[in-house]
Write a protein that holds these residues in place. Structure first.
Motif, PDB file in Angstrom:
ATOM      1  N   ALA A   1       0.749  -1.224  -0.206  1.00  0.00           N
ATOM      2  CA  ALA A   1       0.037   0.099  -0.106  1.00  0.00           C
ATOM      3  C   ALA A   1       1.040   1.312   0.087  1.00  0.00           C
ATOM      4  O   ALA A   1       1.479   1.553   1.059  1.00  0.00           O
ATOM      5  N   THR A   2       0.910   1.980  -1.039  1.00  0.00           N
ATOM      6  CA  THR A   2       1.687   3.215  -1.263  1.00  0.00           C
ATOM      7  C   THR A   2       1.511   4.257  -0.173  1.00  0.00           C
ATOM      8  O   THR A   2       0.265   4.637  -0.115  1.00  0.00           O
ATOM      9  N   ARG A   3       2.459   4.772   0.406  1.00  0.00           N
ATOM     10  CA  ARG A   3       2.293   5.800   1.166  1.00  0.00           C
ATOM     11  C   ARG A   3       2.151   6.989   0.360  1.00  0.00           C
ATOM     12  O   ARG A   3       2.622   7.351  -0.549  1.00  0.00           O
ATOM     13  N   LYS A   4       0.990   7.805   0.859  1.00  0.00           N
ATOM     14  CA  LYS A   4       0.657   9.003   0.085  1.00  0.00           C
ATOM     15  C   LYS A   4       1.930   9.977   0.099  1.00  0.00           C
ATOM     16  O   LYS A   4       2.309  10.367   0.905  1.00  0.00           O
ATOM     17  N   GLY A   5       2.057  10.586  -1.291  1.00  0.00           N
ATOM     18  CA  GLY A   5       2.938  11.431  -1.360  1.00  0.00           C
ATOM     19  C   GLY A   5       4.441  10.867  -1.637  1.00  0.00           C
ATOM     20  O   GLY A   5       5.487  11.912  -1.598  1.00  0.00           O
ATOM     21  N   LEU A   6       4.625   9.579  -1.527  1.00  0.00           N
ATOM     22  CA  LEU A   6       5.922   9.298  -1.495  1.00  0.00           C
ATOM     23  C   LEU A   6       6.033   8.182  -2.823  1.00  0.00           C
ATOM     24  O   LEU A   6       5.135   7.783  -3.362  1.00  0.00           O
ATOM     25  N   PRO A   7       7.220   7.946  -3.259  1.00  0.00           N
ATOM     26  CA  PRO A   7       7.477   7.184  -4.345  1.00  0.00           C
ATOM     27  C   PRO A   7       6.780   5.738  -4.150  1.00  0.00           C
ATOM     28  O   PRO A   7       6.826   5.312  -2.972  1.00  0.00           O
ATOM     29  N   VAL A   8       6.579   4.977  -5.329  1.00  0.00           N
ATOM     30  CA  VAL A   8       6.072   3.663  -5.307  1.00  0.00           C
ATOM     31  C   VAL A   8       6.837   2.978  -4.480  1.00  0.00           C
ATOM     32  O   VAL A   8       6.448   1.481  -3.783  1.00  0.00           O
ATOM     33  N   CYS A   9       8.352   2.912  -3.964  1.00  0.00           N
ATOM     34  CA  CYS A   9       9.163   2.049  -3.538  1.00  0.00           C
ATOM     35  C   CYS A   9       8.733   2.254  -1.740  1.00  0.00           C
ATOM     36  O   CYS A   9       9.347   1.604  -1.095  1.00  0.00           O
ATOM     37  N   CYS A  10       8.098   3.289  -1.540  1.00  0.00           N
ATOM     38  CA  CYS A  10       7.990   3.573  -0.050  1.00  0.00           C
ATOM     39  C   CYS A  10       6.501   3.014   0.273  1.00  0.00           C
ATOM     40  O   CYS A  10       5.267   3.957  -0.372  1.00  0.00           O
ATOM     41  N   PHE A  11       6.326   1.987   0.998  1.00  0.00           N
ATOM     42  CA  PHE A  11       5.052   1.576   1.089  1.00  0.00           C
ATOM     43  C   PHE A  11       4.696   0.773   2.460  1.00  0.00           C
ATOM     44  O   PHE A  11       5.747   0.480   3.085  1.00  0.00           O
ATOM     45  N   ASP A  12       3.563   0.495   2.603  1.00  0.00           N
ATOM     46  CA  ASP A  12       3.163  -0.242   4.005  1.00  0.00           C
ATOM     47  C   ASP A  12       2.794  -1.844   3.480  1.00  0.00           C
ATOM     48  O   ASP A  12       2.247  -1.815   2.382  1.00  0.00           O
ATOM     49  N   CYS A  13       2.881  -2.577   4.462  1.00  0.00           N
ATOM     50  CA  CYS A  13       2.443  -4.126   4.033  1.00  0.00           C
ATOM     51  C   CYS A  13       1.214  -4.139   4.759  1.00  0.00           C
ATOM     52  O   CYS A  13       1.282  -4.298   5.868  1.00  0.00           O
ATOM     53  N   LEU A  14      -0.028  -4.550   3.888  1.00  0.00           N
ATOM     54  CA  LEU A  14      -1.266  -4.946   4.762  1.00  0.00           C
ATOM     55  C   LEU A  14      -1.490  -6.254   4.289  1.00  0.00           C
ATOM     56  O   LEU A  14      -1.275  -6.718   3.146  1.00  0.00           O
ATOM     57  N   PRO A  15      -1.747  -6.848   5.317  1.00  0.00           N
ATOM     58  CA  PRO A  15      -2.532  -8.495   5.171  1.00  0.00           C
ATOM     59  C   PRO A  15      -3.602  -8.543   4.280  1.00  0.00           C
ATOM     60  O   PRO A  15      -4.434  -7.687   4.100  1.00  0.00           O
ATOM     61  N   CYS A  16      -3.826  -9.494   3.475  1.00  0.00           N
ATOM     62  CA  CYS A  16      -4.685  -9.892   2.375  1.00  0.00           C
ATOM     63  C   CYS A  16      -6.067 -10.051   3.312  1.00  0.00           C
ATOM     64  O   CYS A  16      -6.094 -10.431   4.660  1.00  0.00           O
ATOM     65  N   GLY A  17      -7.210  -9.690   2.805  1.00  0.00           N
ATOM     66  CA  GLY A  17      -8.528  -9.964   3.385  1.00  0.00           C
ATOM     67  C   GLY A  17      -8.727 -11.366   3.218  1.00  0.00           C
ATOM     68  O   GLY A  17      -8.345 -12.350   2.836  1.00  0.00           O
ATOM     69  N   ASP A  18      -9.773 -11.772   4.129  1.00  0.00           N
ATOM     70  CA  ASP A  18     -10.275 -13.010   4.058  1.00  0.00           C
ATOM     71  C   ASP A  18     -10.754 -13.625   2.668  1.00  0.00           C
ATOM     72  O   ASP A  18     -11.435 -12.891   1.915  1.00  0.00           O
ATOM     73  N   GLY A  19     -10.371 -14.645   2.228  1.00  0.00           N
ATOM     74  CA  GLY A  19     -10.608 -15.277   0.915  1.00  0.00           C
ATOM     75  C   GLY A  19      -9.701 -14.727  -0.192  1.00  0.00           C
ATOM     76  O   GLY A  19      -9.942 -15.170  -1.345  1.00  0.00           O
ATOM     77  N   GLU A  20      -8.550 -14.326   0.149  1.00  0.00           N
ATOM     78  CA  GLU A  20      -7.494 -13.495  -0.743  1.00  0.00           C
ATOM     79  C   GLU A  20      -6.182 -13.947  -0.410  1.00  0.00           C
ATOM     80  O   GLU A  20      -5.763 -14.022   0.683  1.00  0.00           O
ATOM     81  N   ILE A  21      -5.498 -13.969  -1.371  1.00  0.00           N
ATOM     82  CA  ILE A  21      -3.950 -14.582  -1.156  1.00  0.00           C
ATOM     83  C   ILE A  21      -3.130 -13.579  -2.052  1.00  0.00           C
ATOM     84  O   ILE A  21      -3.322 -12.983  -2.967  1.00  0.00           O
ATOM     85  N   SER A  22      -1.759 -13.622  -1.571  1.00  0.00           N
ATOM     86  CA  SER A  22      -0.722 -13.121  -2.565  1.00  0.00           C
ATOM     87  C   SER A  22       0.521 -14.140  -2.333  1.00  0.00           C
ATOM     88  O   SER A  22       0.894 -14.386  -1.097  1.00  0.00           O
ATOM     89  N   ASN A  23       0.704 -14.744  -3.289  1.00  0.00           N
ATOM     90  CA  ASN A  23       1.873 -15.797  -3.168  1.00  0.00           C
ATOM     91  C   ASN A  23       3.253 -15.568  -3.678  1.00  0.00           C
ATOM     92  O   ASN A  23       4.166 -16.232  -3.955  1.00  0.00           O
TER      93      ASN A  23
END
Length: 868
Positions: A540-562
């Motif tokens: 999740a990109t931090r507002k006003g910062l480049p795309v390399c600066c981000f937070d990691c948010l857990p996927c919702g129920d029924g969703e994955i990222s592998n």
């Protein structure tokens, strides 16, 4: 007005001068540039532009006299080696009987002094020639040079190609890498034996990706080379989702304040990797400031323009630049070049000024006008040519790392092979108009361009040389690492190769064990704005910062990222759900009321107990069928009621287990028919009790004739048959079927029986409710009958329980999720069945088993008489 008059007079006299020249039939050179050069005559002449000096000095301007021409300072041995490599290649070609036979190549080489103005003057001198006058106004014959090797810098190459490209003069650069020069429309006759910056940038980004450096700083020089390379670099970084932490440009004037500001930006940035696109001359002030600021802890990535520069290889720079990774053009070997370089002698030709400058800088030899040695402060014998240069150790004599010189060698051979192919043309099969061939005597530069485009040969070192449609060479680079040597200086080690093939793309090969890292951990640094997001999370990109600066948010129920650093989470397919780590879709848990779980076992046990109780009561009633209490309660209806209750208990088993088509169809049908049979038996039983009581009265002696055994059986049969018809119509029109329900609980598949028709199910339950309501009403009206015959009391109580249970069932069933709705229905069946069984048969069994003395006709009749 006076200025305008002066300009008009100046143009007037120039026009008169030009007219007089044209009338004389002679073209006269208007002036000469003061250029350092080397020359050798031949049948065809090749031109060359090299950086023999680092610096151009402009004398003071005076408006009272014509300004003195600029001159060059700070002799560059390595660049002079490149010029000599061109001389060597031409000499080698002239001695080769299989290449350009009967043709002798000559050369005109000029020093560009790393200055656009000087390079442009040299290029014009090569193209127009230096003869004082030219009487041939028809411009027949070959031009002064038929091709040019150089320039080594991008900016002069752009300027020179823009002008000479109009005349299709072939230019083969050995070191100009600007990707802009690949534009065939703007530079139709430009070729190069070094890959363009586009390939270099891709190679550098490959290195960054290999080590996971997504957050890097960028510094580049304020020239065409740096600007175009920086643009390409930022585009390539965006393509792979990497970010440039800062972008700083090195100024032309090397302003100290700007240099300090740039070093301050580098120190303040969290980026630990700094990529630099610049030439050594631009970069020196910045690196000096790095040393002054004691700036360590940075991983420098060097472009090919300074990755092999010896300027920074001193012990002073080791703590700061040690461990630098760089891209360099491929190193080659040229057999015989070293011996050729050692045989260099002071030239007797006064035009070869570069050679004389070399000796003057190398050994401080002074020469007279005729080339004679005036003095030699260092080695007199070398100056006089009595000894060769084997005793010296300079960049000029060092052939261990031929990179730019090797490209010069390939450039000369490319022009030679183009000329050779041109000479092999057969008349009538040529590529030009009318299938004609080029005339070697009146050779036009554009004709050589045609053949140069199709050059294809292999060097003695084994490298393939050809040009693509843009005039670019095959992309291949060495990856270099700056490592400490035994004397504390910096040495360059090759630790990998980057090669781009048509099929494989850019391929990076590294020997990571051989890399020197200038950090305490002796490992590659981490240079990221945010740590990578692990599988199961998304960025999740931090507002006003480049795309390399981000937070990691857990996927919702029924969703994955592998994958690592996933931008979006992916929804699992319908029958799958995410595992606890949210990195894999697993089959959804199937939920239904099974025989293996505690609830299913408990309900099954209760159902079987109810069945056993019914069987036990039947046995008791069968053994005591002739007793007054059994006979007085219509034994036939009692047995039919017990049988229907047993079916009610057993139908529960159809509700447990995974739903199948046959169980879905049978469970409600059997349930509905069993309960109608049960309730209709109770209804008839109630009516019989009322009829018996009324028949005992004088006014109702004929009541029992309507409630004989046949009538009782027919009534039960007819009432039950109506439920059978309802079930048959329901099953035939909209039969219940197994259904996977994902609405109750999204993480589970709830197996249930879809009722098919709400109307059919409602009619089934409504009919049962109607019979129960009628039975309850009749029993309630008959509640005041004498105790001996007051079966209506027990029926009233049983129907009250029955109705209460099924009224409470409806909201409980609707609000219960998944398998619990089935459990509620089973509970309602069991509760109502036990209510009927206990309410109606428990008092009778109590008297039969525990008080047999009351199970007599006399006892029952006595109580009635006593009451009367």
């Amino acid at each position: 007005m006076w200025i305008t008059l002066k300009i008009c007079l100046y143009l007037f006299f120039n026009c008169i001068s030009a007219a007089s020249v044209l009338s004389s039939g002679i073209c006269q050179l208007q002036g000469n540039f003061k250029l350092n050069g080397m020359f050798q005559d031949g049948d065809l002449i090749l031109g060359g532009l090299f950086e023999v000096h680092f610096l151009t000095v402009f004398p003071e301007l005076s408006f009272r006299m014509e300004p003195e021409p600029p001159y060059c300072e700070q002799f560059d041995m390595a660049s002079f080696q490149q010029a000599q490599t061109m001389v060597f290649a031409i000499d080698e070609i002239n001695k080769n009987p299989n290449l350009l036979p009967n043709i002798t190549l000559g050369y005109h080489l000029y020093d560009n002094c790393v200055m656009l103005g000087m390079a442009f003057r040299a290029a014009l001198s090569l193209f127009s020639g230096t003869e004082e006058s030219l009487s041939n106004l028809n411009c027949t014959g070959s031009p002064p040079v038929i091709g040019i090797v150089g320039d080594s810098n991008s900016t002069p190459s752009i300027a020179i190609s823009s002008v000479l490209g109009l005349f299709r003069v072939p230019i083969v650069s050995h070191y100009a890498t600007c990707s802009c020069l690949s534009d065939r429309k703007k530079y139709p006759s430009f070729f190069r034996t070094i890959p363009s910056d586009a390939f270099q940038v891709r190679a550098m980004v490959q290195i960054l990706r290999h080590f996971g450096w997504t957050w890097v700083g960028l510094v580049y020089s304020d020239d065409d080379y740096g600007i175009y390379a920086a643009q390409l670099f930022q585009q390539e970084m965006q393509l792979f989702g990497h970010c440039v932490a800062f972008s700083e440009i090195l100024p032309h004037d090397n302003n100290h304040r700007d240099i300090q500001r740039i070093t301050g930006v580098i120190q303040a940035s969290t980026a630990r990797v700094v990529v630099v696109f610049s030439t050594s001359s631009f970069l020196i002030p910045l690196m000096e400031e790095v040393v002054l600021q004691n700036m360590t802890g940075r991983q420098w990535i060097a472009s090919e323009a300074w990755s092999t520069s010896p300027v920074y290889h001193t012990p002073r720079f080791l703590p700061f630049l040690g461990g630098t990774l760089g891209i360099a053009i491929r190193r080659g070997e040229i057999e015989g070049l070293h011996d050729f370089l050692l045989r260099l002698r002071p030239s007797n030709d006064p035009r070869n000024s570069i050679v004389r400058i070399f000796w003057e800088n190398m050994f401080r030899c002074s020469f007279g006008n005729e080339g004679s040695v005036i003095d030699g402060e260092q080695v007199k014998k070398v100056c006089t040519g009595q000894e060769d240069l084997s005793t010296t150790n300079t960049p000029y004599t060092d052939v261990s790392g031929l990179r730019a010189a090797y490209n010069v060698y390939k450039a000369v051979y490319a022009l030679a092979h183009g000329l050779h192919d041109l000479m092999q043309c057969e008349e009538g099969r040529g590529p030009f108009s009318g299938n004609s061939c080029a005339d070697i005597i009146n050779l036009k530069p554009w004709q050589l361009v045609h053949y140069l485009q199709k050059v294809n040969f292999t060097t003695g070192f084994g490298d393939h040389v050809s040009f693509d449609k843009n005039g670019d060479a095959l992309a291949i680079y060495d990856v270099l690492n700056w490592q400490p040597s035994s004397d504390g200086s910096i040495t360059i080690h090759k630790i990998g190769v980057v090669n781009e093939g048509a099929a494989t793309g850019m391929v990076l090969t590294l020997d990571e064990e051989a890399i020197y890292w200038n950090f305490e951990a002796k490992k590659p640094p981490r240079s990221v704005c945010s740590e990578s997001c692990s599988p199961g999370t998304r960025r999740a990109t931090r507002k006003g910062l480049p795309v390399c600066c981000f937070d990691c948010l857990p996927c919702g129920d029924g969703e994955i990222s592998n994958t690592t650093d996933a931008i979006e989470c992916t929804a699992c397919p319908e029958d799958f759900w995410s595992n606890p780590d949210k990195d894999q879709c697993v089959p959804k848990e199937e939920e239904f009321l099974s025989y293996e779980e505690t609830l299913g076992i408990s309900l099954t046990t209760v159902s079987l107990l109810g069945t056993c109780f019914c069987a036990l009561v039947m046995v008791i009633f069968a053994l005591h069928r002739n007793t007054p209490i059994v006979r007085a309660n219509n034994s036939e209806l009692s047995f039919l009621l017990l049988l229907s209750l047993k079916l009610c208990f057993l139908c529960v088993l159809l509700f447990i287990g995974q739903p199948q088509l046959w169980t879905c169809q049978l469970r409600h049908a059997v349930f509905g028919i069993s309960f109608v049979l049960c309730v209709s038996s109770i209804l008839v039983k109630t009516m019989v009790v009322i009829a018996v009581f009324k028949s005992s009265r004088p006014e109702g002696k004929g009541a029992m004739k309507w409630f004989g055994a046949v009538q009782q059986r027919c009534t039960v049969l007819v009432l039950t048959a109506l439920q059978v018809v309802i079930c048959a119509v329901w099953l035939s029109t909209a039969s219940p079927t197994p259904h996977k329900n994902n609405q109750y609980i999204r993480s589970k598949i709830v197996y249930e029986c879809a009722i098919g028709s709400v109307a059919g199910f409602s009619m089934l339950l409504g009919y049962i409710g109607l019979l129960a309501a009628v039975s309850f009403l009749l029993a309630f009206l008959a509640r005041n009958l004498p105790d001996n015959f007051n079966e209506a009391k027990f029926i009233t109580f049983s129907m009250l329980i029955f109705c209460a249970v099924w009224i409470a069932f409806v909201p409980a069933y609707v609000s219960s999720p998944g398998k619990y709705s089935v459990a509620v229905e089973i509970f309602a069946i069991l509760a109502s069945s036990f209510g009927l069984l206990v309410s109606i048969f428990a008092p009778k069994c109590y008297i039969i088993l525990l008080h047999p003395e009351r199970n007599t006709k006399k006892a029952m009749m006595g109580r009635e008489t006593q009451k009367k």
